[in-house]
Design a protein around this motif. Sequence first.
Motif, short mmCIF file in Angstrom:
data_model
loop_
_atom_site.label_atom_id
_atom_site.label_comp_id
_atom_site.label_asym_id
_atom_site.label_seq_id
_atom_site.Cartn_x
_atom_site.Cartn_y
_atom_site.Cartn_z
N PRO A 66 0.81 -1.22 0.00
CA PRO A 66 0.00 0.00 0.00
C PRO A 66 0.84 1.28 0.00
O PRO A 66 0.39 2.30 -0.50
CB PRO A 66 -0.83 -0.10 1.28
CG PRO A 66 -0.84 -1.54 1.62
CD PRO A 66 0.48 -2.09 1.14
N LEU A 67 2.04 1.21 0.55
CA LEU A 67 2.90 2.39 0.56
C LEU A 67 3.73 2.49 -0.72
O LEU A 67 3.95 3.59 -1.24
CB LEU A 67 3.84 2.35 1.77
CG LEU A 67 3.18 2.42 3.13
CD1 LEU A 67 4.22 2.28 4.23
CD2 LEU A 67 2.42 3.73 3.29
N GLU A 68 4.19 1.36 -1.22
CA GLU A 68 5.06 1.36 -2.39
C GLU A 68 4.29 1.58 -3.69
O GLU A 68 4.78 2.25 -4.60
CB GLU A 68 5.82 0.03 -2.48
CG GLU A 68 6.78 -0.19 -1.34
CD GLU A 68 7.42 -1.56 -1.36
OE1 GLU A 68 7.31 -2.28 -2.38
OE2 GLU A 68 8.04 -1.94 -0.35
N HIS A 69 3.11 0.99 -3.79
CA HIS A 69 2.30 1.07 -5.02
C HIS A 69 0.82 1.18 -4.66
O HIS A 69 0.06 0.22 -4.82
CB HIS A 69 2.55 -0.15 -5.90
CG HIS A 69 3.95 -0.22 -6.41
ND1 HIS A 69 4.38 0.51 -7.47
CD2 HIS A 69 5.01 -0.93 -5.97
CE1 HIS A 69 5.66 0.27 -7.69
NE2 HIS A 69 6.07 -0.61 -6.78
N PRO A 70 0.39 2.34 -4.16
CA PRO A 70 -1.00 2.46 -3.68
C PRO A 70 -2.06 2.30 -4.77
O PRO A 70 -3.14 1.78 -4.50
CB PRO A 70 -1.05 3.85 -3.06
CG PRO A 70 0.11 4.59 -3.63
CD PRO A 70 1.15 3.56 -3.96
N THR A 71 -1.77 2.70 -5.99
CA THR A 71 -2.79 2.65 -7.03
C THR A 71 -3.24 1.23 -7.36
O THR A 71 -4.45 0.95 -7.34
CB THR A 71 -2.33 3.40 -8.30
OG1 THR A 71 -2.05 4.76 -7.93
CG2 THR A 71 -3.39 3.37 -9.39
N PRO A 72 -2.34 0.29 -7.64
CA PRO A 72 -2.83 -1.07 -7.93
C PRO A 72 -3.49 -1.73 -6.72
O PRO A 72 -4.43 -2.51 -6.88
CB PRO A 72 -1.60 -1.85 -8.38
CG PRO A 72 -0.43 -1.01 -8.09
CD PRO A 72 -0.90 0.39 -7.87
#
Length: 57
Positions: free
Chosen positions: A41-47
Amino acid sequence: MLTTAGAHDLADIRRLADRIAAEAPQGVRLPDVPDAAHLLPLEHPTPVTTALLTFLP
């Protein structure tokens, strides 16, 4: 239950996500998120957000 993992996560974590999805009622295993480790959720919130919105009623 929705499970996923980062492509750079430890192999044990990815196997655990597979097992949870296989054994949980209505379990779903999403593909690993590329270029991510354990803090999806922090590294790639969009996917992650897209997956949650698609999965939740």
